[in-house]
Design an enzyme around this catalytic site. Structure first.
Site, mmCIF file in Angstrom:
data_model
loop_
_atom_site.group_PDB
_atom_site.id
_atom_site.type_symbol
_atom_site.label_atom_id
_atom_site.label_comp_id
_atom_site.label_asym_id
_atom_site.label_seq_id
_atom_site.Cartn_x
_atom_site.Cartn_y
_atom_site.Cartn_z
ATOM 1 N N THR A 173 0.887 -1.060 0.028
ATOM 2 C CA THR A 173 0.117 0.109 0.035
ATOM 3 C C THR A 173 0.826 1.387 -0.053
ATOM 4 N N LEU A 179 2.961 4.400 0.242
ATOM 5 C CA LEU A 179 4.426 4.800 -0.079
ATOM 6 C C LEU A 179 5.293 3.592 -0.468
ATOM 7 N N ARG A 186 0.775 -7.748 6.807
ATOM 8 C CA ARG A 186 -0.048 -8.649 7.358
ATOM 9 C C ARG A 186 -1.269 -9.343 6.230
ATOM 10 N N ASP A 241 3.636 -10.433 9.876
ATOM 11 C CA ASP A 241 3.291 -9.462 10.885
ATOM 12 C C ASP A 241 4.848 -9.240 11.238
ATOM 13 N N PHE A 248 -2.039 6.775 14.808
ATOM 14 C CA PHE A 248 -3.046 7.748 14.522
ATOM 15 C C PHE A 248 -3.150 8.785 15.609
ATOM 16 N N SER A 288 -5.032 4.127 25.828
ATOM 17 C CA SER A 288 -5.005 2.858 26.711
ATOM 18 C C SER A 288 -3.422 2.273 26.570
ATOM 19 N N TYR A 332 9.307 14.226 12.986
ATOM 20 C CA TYR A 332 9.255 14.484 14.491
ATOM 21 C C TYR A 332 9.792 13.199 15.228
ATOM 22 N N PRO A 350 9.918 11.797 5.717
ATOM 23 C CA PRO A 350 9.265 12.471 4.781
ATOM 24 C C PRO A 350 8.437 13.378 5.542
ATOM 25 N N PRO A 403 4.242 15.489 4.644
ATOM 26 C CA PRO A 403 3.296 14.702 4.319
ATOM 27 C C PRO A 403 3.312 14.243 2.747
HETATM 28 C C1 LIG Z 1 2.858 12.922 8.505
HETATM 29 C C2 LIG Z 1 3.010 12.164 9.837
HETATM 30 C C3 LIG Z 1 3.965 10.992 9.699
HETATM 31 C C4 LIG Z 1 3.133 9.616 9.307
HETATM 32 C C5 LIG Z 1 3.246 8.561 9.952
HETATM 33 C C6 LIG Z 1 2.681 7.390 9.937
HETATM 34 O O1 LIG Z 1 2.968 6.235 10.298
HETATM 35 S S1 LIG Z 1 1.266 7.337 8.654
HETATM 36 C C7 LIG Z 1 0.787 5.579 8.744
HETATM 37 C C8 LIG Z 1 -0.514 5.119 8.910
HETATM 38 N N1 LIG Z 1 -0.777 3.718 8.582
HETATM 39 C C9 LIG Z 1 -1.331 2.825 9.490
HETATM 40 O O2 LIG Z 1 -1.433 3.175 10.662
HETATM 41 C C10 LIG Z 1 -1.694 1.375 8.916
HETATM 42 C C11 LIG Z 1 -1.698 0.360 9.918
HETATM 43 N N2 LIG Z 1 -2.609 0.868 10.927
HETATM 44 C C12 LIG Z 1 -3.515 -0.029 11.521
HETATM 45 O O3 LIG Z 1 -3.624 -1.380 11.336
HETATM 46 C C13 LIG Z 1 -4.175 0.506 12.752
HETATM 47 O O4 LIG Z 1 -4.765 1.789 12.545
HETATM 48 C C14 LIG Z 1 -3.599 -0.147 14.188
HETATM 49 C C15 LIG Z 1 -3.575 -1.548 14.026
HETATM 50 C C16 LIG Z 1 -2.354 0.690 14.428
HETATM 51 C C17 LIG Z 1 -4.790 0.248 15.334
HETATM 52 O O5 LIG Z 1 -6.055 -0.560 14.791
HETATM 53 P P1 LIG Z 1 -6.880 -1.078 15.657
HETATM 54 O O6 LIG Z 1 -7.675 -0.306 16.711
HETATM 55 O O7 LIG Z 1 -7.893 -1.730 14.949
HETATM 56 O O8 LIG Z 1 -6.087 -2.078 16.555
HETATM 57 P P2 LIG Z 1 -6.104 -3.144 17.798
HETATM 58 O O9 LIG Z 1 -7.595 -3.670 17.671
HETATM 59 O O10 LIG Z 1 -5.005 -3.849 18.018
HETATM 60 O O11 LIG Z 1 -6.465 -1.787 19.008
HETATM 61 C C18 LIG Z 1 -5.147 -1.063 19.415
HETATM 62 C C19 LIG Z 1 -5.559 -0.151 20.596
HETATM 63 O O12 LIG Z 1 -5.837 0.994 19.935
HETATM 64 C C20 LIG Z 1 -6.677 1.673 20.435
HETATM 65 N N3 LIG Z 1 -7.104 2.799 19.542
HETATM 66 C C21 LIG Z 1 -7.403 2.547 18.211
HETATM 67 N N4 LIG Z 1 -7.469 3.868 17.701
HETATM 68 C C22 LIG Z 1 -7.525 4.779 18.495
HETATM 69 C C23 LIG Z 1 -7.889 5.998 18.529
HETATM 70 N N5 LIG Z 1 -8.239 6.765 17.479
HETATM 71 N N6 LIG Z 1 -7.717 6.802 19.688
HETATM 72 C C24 LIG Z 1 -7.619 6.227 20.830
HETATM 73 N N7 LIG Z 1 -7.316 4.778 20.915
HETATM 74 C C25 LIG Z 1 -7.381 4.212 19.635
HETATM 75 C C26 LIG Z 1 -7.943 0.598 20.510
HETATM 76 O O13 LIG Z 1 -9.041 1.059 21.261
HETATM 77 C C27 LIG Z 1 -7.171 -0.521 21.136
HETATM 78 O O14 LIG Z 1 -6.915 -0.124 22.507
HETATM 79 P P3 LIG Z 1 -7.806 -0.859 23.613
HETATM 80 O O15 LIG Z 1 -9.202 -0.567 23.650
HETATM 81 O O16 LIG Z 1 -8.201 -2.352 23.346
HETATM 82 O O17 LIG Z 1 -7.310 -0.897 24.775
HETATM 83 N N1 LIG Z 2 2.029 9.390 4.252
HETATM 84 C C1 LIG Z 2 2.777 10.017 5.103
HETATM 85 O O1 LIG Z 2 2.418 11.497 4.917
HETATM 86 C C2 LIG Z 2 4.045 9.853 5.847
HETATM 87 C C3 LIG Z 2 4.323 8.529 6.157
HETATM 88 N N2 LIG Z 2 5.308 8.063 6.586
HETATM 89 C C4 LIG Z 2 5.940 6.617 6.920
HETATM 90 O O2 LIG Z 2 5.704 6.059 5.662
HETATM 91 C C5 LIG Z 2 5.694 4.888 5.778
HETATM 92 C C6 LIG Z 2 4.317 4.499 4.964
HETATM 93 O O3 LIG Z 2 3.179 4.932 5.231
HETATM 94 P P1 LIG Z 2 1.882 4.916 4.255
HETATM 95 O O4 LIG Z 2 2.220 4.534 2.993
HETATM 96 O O5 LIG Z 2 1.501 6.569 4.441
HETATM 97 O O6 LIG Z 2 0.742 4.360 5.001
HETATM 98 P P2 LIG Z 2 0.098 2.786 4.848
HETATM 99 O O7 LIG Z 2 -0.798 2.952 5.914
HETATM 100 O O8 LIG Z 2 -0.252 2.779 3.502
HETATM 101 O O9 LIG Z 2 1.402 1.961 5.190
HETATM 102 C C7 LIG Z 2 1.441 1.279 6.372
HETATM 103 C C8 LIG Z 2 1.977 -0.211 5.918
HETATM 104 O O10 LIG Z 2 2.498 -0.876 7.152
HETATM 105 C C9 LIG Z 2 1.820 -2.259 6.959
HETATM 106 N N3 LIG Z 2 1.752 -2.658 8.416
HETATM 107 C C10 LIG Z 2 1.014 -2.402 9.379
HETATM 108 N N4 LIG Z 2 1.088 -3.083 10.496
HETATM 109 C C11 LIG Z 2 2.053 -4.123 10.047
HETATM 110 C C12 LIG Z 2 2.670 -5.322 10.620
HETATM 111 N N5 LIG Z 2 2.354 -5.468 12.020
HETATM 112 N N6 LIG Z 2 3.254 -6.083 10.035
HETATM 113 C C13 LIG Z 2 3.833 -5.911 8.657
HETATM 114 N N7 LIG Z 2 3.102 -4.614 8.117
HETATM 115 C C14 LIG Z 2 2.132 -3.806 8.874
HETATM 116 C C15 LIG Z 2 0.402 -2.153 6.426
HETATM 117 O O11 LIG Z 2 0.068 -3.423 5.703
HETATM 118 P P3 LIG Z 2 -1.042 -4.216 6.426
HETATM 119 O O12 LIG Z 2 -2.153 -3.758 6.731
HETATM 120 O O13 LIG Z 2 -1.262 -5.250 5.362
HETATM 121 O O14 LIG Z 2 -0.265 -4.946 7.333
HETATM 122 C C16 LIG Z 2 0.561 -0.741 5.396
HETATM 123 O O15 LIG Z 2 1.106 -1.687 4.226
HETATM 124 C C17 LIG Z 2 5.392 4.603 7.221
HETATM 125 O O16 LIG Z 2 6.543 4.043 7.893
HETATM 126 C C18 LIG Z 2 4.884 6.013 7.763
HETATM 127 O O17 LIG Z 2 5.234 6.008 9.099
HETATM 128 C C19 LIG Z 2 6.331 9.224 7.362
HETATM 129 C C20 LIG Z 2 5.998 10.429 7.450
HETATM 130 C C21 LIG Z 2 4.675 10.750 6.581
#
Ligand SMILES: CCC/C=C/C(=O)SCCNC(=O)CCNC(=O)[C@H](O)C(C)(C)COP(=O)([O-])OP(=O)([O-])OC[C@H]1O[C@@H](n2cnc3c(N)ncnc32)[C@H](O)[C@@H]1OP(=O)([O-])[O-]
Ligand SMILES: NC(=O)C1=CN([C@@H]2O[C@H](COP(=O)(O)OP(=O)(O)OC[C@H]3O[C@@H](n4cnc5c(N)ncnc54)[C@H](OP(=O)(O)O)[C@@H]3O)[C@@H](O)[C@H]2O)C=CC1
Length: 297
Positions: free
Chosen positions: A23, A25, A45, A76, A108, A116, A158, A199, A201
């Site tokens: 997915t 980047l 995953r 994972d 997030f 939590s 950050y 990076p 945004p």
């Molecule tokens: C520009 C900036 C830089 C960008 C950087 C990036 O990384 S961008 C990349 C971005 N890409 C991705 O992130 C892709 C991958 N991300 C994911 O797969 C999911 O977002 C996740 C696994 C991180 C959380 O999903 P999930 O909730 O289904 O997972 P889970 O069921 O394992 O629960 C975990 C715990 O977290 C809690 N909780 C959740 N949300 C909130 C909230 N808003 N508020 C408060 N809490 C929250 C939830 O309640 C639970 O706690 P509890 O209640 O049981 O004690």
């Molecule tokens: N977009 C932006 O503006 C910025 C992004 N970044 C960084 O860039 C990278 C890519 O982010 P972006 O493309 O935006 O977001 P995405 O959500 O598209 O990418 C996150 C990826 O991580 C994978 N992932 C999440 N959990 C796991 C796990 N437990 N094991 C293996 N893979 C996992 C997801 O796949 P799956 O759900 O299938 O596991 C998904 O492909 C990240 O490191 C993010 O922090 C940094 C700064 C800015």
């Protein structure tokens, strides 16, 4: 800039593992590595997401010379056995591993006091634990087999400045960045390089859904804080990533390169003054000069 930077075949003969390569980047960077002739293992995953991405990438970039192939493996990054499996399957299919791109992440926005323990853990485990598990496993493989590999970690700006409302991510990305620098010093003797990219945004569904959800998007335009007044283009990041994983960057290690249109510079204490109008500056100048005169009398 939407054009590839490196010359044709610049990654020919290399095999790169991209975590989160199905997915956002990770997929964009994988696409460019394939275009440059690398074989790429994408892992995360969800096998169905990876399979779909692999098909799309092969349809777009497919080469007839046997290079530029994709392998899609569920993994994972919090699970060492699944990581070992990706390494074994990649070697089995492509014969070697030259590069590791740690790109998987979870994140997030939330006030930290609302989190939590599990919410904090889930982010740190994916971002920090996942990065060091994968780096350790691939690093051991390289050292054992005397391979001069390269690790690239996707960080954030950050990771160095800190940021509220994404504290677990900042903590984890900060830890991963220090690992990048520490291991660059320790493993340089094996010819292993480690670098990072920070990076700003870059629009992706994964990030936008969790960092700029709908009610917020209406309130704040992410480009308003960026001196260059735009978000990044995926190809711009892919160009930098390909360079850092290629032999052209052979003397660069332990480095973190920021690509954010200058966003991080706006942390300066007075940068918000860009909103002051020219007329207001006239008033401000007179007020300060008056204060200067008063302090002399
Ligand atoms: C520009 C900036 C830089 C960008 C950087 C990036 O990384 S961008 C990349 C971005 N890409 C991705 O992130 C892709 C991958 N991300 C994911 O797969 C999911 O977002 C996740 C696994 C991180 C959380 O999903 P999930 O909730 O289904 O997972 P889970 O069921 O394992 O629960 C975990 C715990 O977290 C809690 N909780 C959740 N949300 C909130 C909230 N808003 N508020 C408060 N809490 C929250 C939830 O309640 C639970 O706690 P509890 O209640 O049981 O004690
Ligand atoms: N977009 C932006 O503006 C910025 C992004 N970044 C960084 O860039 C990278 C890519 O982010 P972006 O493309 O935006 O977001 P995405 O959500 O598209 O990418 C996150 C990826 O991580 C994978 N992932 C999440 N959990 C796991 C796990 N437990 N094991 C293996 N893979 C996992 C997801 O796949 P799956 O759900 O299938 O596991 C998904 O492909 C990240 O490191 C993010 O922090 C940094 C700064 C800015």
């Amino acid at each position: 800039m939407n054009q590839g930077m490196l010359r044709e075949g610049a990654l020919q003969g290399k095999t790169i593992i991209v975590t989160g390569g199905g997915t956002g980047l990770g997929k964009s960077m994988s696409r460019y590595f394939l275009q440059l002739g690398a074989n790429v293992t994408i892992c995360s995953r969800r096998q169905n997401v990876l399979d779909e991405a692999a098909k799309e990438l092969m349809d777009e970039t497919g080469r007839s010379d046997g290079s530029g192939q994709v392998l899609a493996l569920a993994c994972d990054v919090r699970n060492p056995q699944e990581i070992e499996n990706v390494i074994a399957e990649t070697v089995n299919r492509f014969g070697r591993i030259d590069g590791l791109l740690n790109n998987s992440a979870g994140n997030f926005i939330s006030p930290t006091e609302r989190l939590s323990y599990k919410a904090f853990d889930v982010i740190v485990d994916i971002v920090l634990r996942g990065t060091y598990y994968f780096t350790l496993a691939v690093g051991k493989h390289w050292i054992e087999n005397q391979i001069k590999g390269t690790v690239l970690n996707i960080s954030t700006t950050y990771a160095q400045t800190g940021s509220g409302y994404v504290v677990p991510s900042a903590v984890a990305k900060g830890g991963a960045l220090i690992m990048t620098k520490s291991l660059a010093a320790e493993w340089g003797k094996y010819g292993i390089r480690l670098n990072a990219i920070a990076p700003g945004p870059f629009p992706t569904k994964g990030a936008w859904d969790r960092l700029f959800p709908e009610p917020l998007m209406k309130l704040m335009d992410p480009t308003s804080r960026i001196p260059l007044k735009r978000v990044g283009e995926h190809q711009e990041l892919a160009n930098l990533a390909a360079y850092l994983l290629s032999d052209f960057s052979g003397f660069v290690t332990g480095e973190c390169i920021t690509i954010d249109g200058g966003e991080v510079l706006m942390a300066g204490e007075f940068n918000h003054l860009e909103q002051v109008s020219s007329e207001m500056w006239d008033v401000i100048e007179q007020t300060i000069k008056q204060a200067n005169r008063a302090s002399k009398s």
